[in-house]
Write an enzyme that holds these catalytic residues in place. Structure first.
Site, PDB file in Angstrom:
ATOM      1  N   SER A 136       0.824  -1.199   0.000  1.00 39.60           N
ATOM      2  CA  SER A 136       0.000   0.000   0.000  1.00 39.60           C
ATOM      3  C   SER A 136       0.866   1.261   0.000  1.00 39.60           C
ATOM      4  O   SER A 136       1.712   1.432  -0.867  1.00 39.60           O
ATOM      5  CB  SER A 136      -0.959  -0.055   1.193  1.00 39.60           C
ATOM      6  OG  SER A 136      -1.955   0.934   1.096  1.00 39.60           O
ATOM      7  N   ASP A 270      -9.690  -3.299  -5.988  1.00 41.20           N
ATOM      8  CA  ASP A 270      -9.035  -2.456  -4.994  1.00 41.20           C
ATOM      9  C   ASP A 270      -9.555  -1.025  -5.096  1.00 41.20           C
ATOM     10  O   ASP A 270      -9.357  -0.359  -6.107  1.00 41.20           O
ATOM     11  CB  ASP A 270      -7.517  -2.498  -5.214  1.00 41.20           C
ATOM     12  CG  ASP A 270      -6.737  -1.925  -4.040  1.00 41.20           C
ATOM     13  OD1 ASP A 270      -7.311  -1.125  -3.280  1.00 41.20           O
ATOM     14  OD2 ASP A 270      -5.553  -2.283  -3.899  1.00 41.20           O
ATOM     15  N   HIS A 299      -7.118  -5.729  -0.555  1.00 34.08           N
ATOM     16  CA  HIS A 299      -6.015  -4.775  -0.355  1.00 34.08           C
ATOM     17  C   HIS A 299      -5.294  -5.081   0.958  1.00 34.08           C
ATOM     18  O   HIS A 299      -4.065  -5.122   1.002  1.00 34.08           O
ATOM     19  CB  HIS A 299      -6.573  -3.348  -0.355  1.00 34.08           C
ATOM     20  CG  HIS A 299      -5.536  -2.276  -0.249  1.00 34.08           C
ATOM     21  ND1 HIS A 299      -4.978  -1.673  -1.356  1.00 34.08           N
ATOM     22  CD2 HIS A 299      -4.954  -1.706   0.833  1.00 34.08           C
ATOM     23  CE1 HIS A 299      -4.092  -0.769  -0.963  1.00 34.08           C
ATOM     24  NE2 HIS A 299      -4.061  -0.768   0.361  1.00 34.08           N
TER      25      HIS A 299
END
Length: 324
Positions: A136, A270, A299
């Site tokens: 991320s 996502d 995610h």
């Protein structure tokens, strides 16, 4: 790579000050100190995990154990929390009690980049090669690290569900930006009140929040109890607000300069980095190793798919590791 049993995995845990901020480090493998050049038994390679946000090392506990086993326990695997995202143990403050101001705005996005570079400088020999596995916002941090410290011996960077551009314009960003940038202080009071609950009640609340998952990693439950700390939440939300404002344009220059070292892994559903971000970067870098998830992983894969992700990564890196 064949998988080994996870039972005997040596897992070392420590809380340290890095750039003056409390930092939680989890280490798989027998190598606790990789900063001494004269040690003959140092490994040639370190796997370092750069977390997402919340950047709590505990979320990656199962992941680093599975990755270490998948690598036949040949290389150390470390995860370093973001500055100030962990609840320090009793007797340790969130900020080091010193007159020396090590880093301006260490809890901000820029500070988190310098925090990781400082950790490497102080804890890892410059002769050790690195595989950086980022998740991320950790992907943005990793690209910045490679940009600012070209001397790092990065063998590969694996960027998982990379939030490296247009975060505020993503479906989730449009929803969260007003909350993070204007209303985050409203959350402090309920978190403060909840912090007085017994630990068992906090864990039950976390399990209730995660009840929709078929399987949930127990380490995610215990780690999430940290989110009942006002100091942790304040630092987490502050960093997130900066992400919305600062992660705008993709750093295509750094990507181009390091393309052969990078592996991108995008999700199909996502909401932080939607599929058309994948389509565009794939078009801009047709020779890059840019993959789209075919397994439907979320995610926040650490909540329920750590072992599956670790197995994929060891498979991707087999050719690189055989050349060492």
């Amino acid at each position: 790579m064949r998988s080994a049993s996870e039972e005997p995995v040596p897992l070392h845990e420590e809380f340290i000050y890095c750039c003056g901020a409390a930092t939680h480090v989890l280490k798989c493998g027998p190598w606790k100190d990789l900063s001494k050049d004269e040690t003959k038994n140092l490994p040639r390679l370190l796997f370092m995990i750069i977390p997402g946000n919340p950047g709590l090392a505990g979320y990656y506990r199962t992941f680093i154990k599975a990755l270490y086993c998948g690598l036949n326990q040949r290389y150390p695997v470390w995860v370093v929390s973001h500055a100030g995202h962990c609840k320090p143990p009793s007797g340790m403050e969130m900020i080091e009690d010193t007159d020396i101001k090590e880093l301006e705005d260490v809890f901000g996005l820029n500070g988190q980049v310098e925090h990781k570079l400082n950790f490497l400088k102080k804890n890892v020999s410059k002769d050790i090669k690195l595989v950086l596995i980022a998740h991320s916002i950790g992907c943005y941090i990793t690209l910045e690290m490679m940009k600012r410290a070209s001397e790092l011996q990065v063998l590969r960077s694996v960027l998982l569900f990379p939030t490296i551009e247009r975060m505020a314009q993503s479906p989730q960003g449009k929803l969260m930006t007003p909350l993070l940038c204007k209303l985050r202080y409203v959350l402090y009071m309920p978190v403060y009140l909840l912090s007085f609950l017994p630990e068992g009640v906090k864990a039950s609340l976390v399990r209730f929040a995660l009840r929709g998952m078929k399987t949930c990693d127990e380490s995610s439950v215990t780690t999430s109890v940290n989110l009942f700390s006002v100091d942790c939440i304040a630092n987490i939300l502050y960093m997130a607000s900066q992400e919305m404002m600062k992660v705008v344009e993709r750093d295509s220059t750094t990507i181009k300069q390091n393309l052969k070292k990078l592996i991108f892994y995008y999700g199909t559903g996502d909401r932080w980095c939607p599929q058309h971000y994948y389509d565009e970067i794939k078009m801009d870098f047709p020779d890059g190793d840019i993959r789209l998830c075919e397994k439907g992983l979320r995610h926040a894969f650490v909540l329920d798919a750590s072992k599956e992700m670790a197995a994929m990564i060891t498979d991707w890196l087999q050719d690189d590791l055989t050349k060492l």
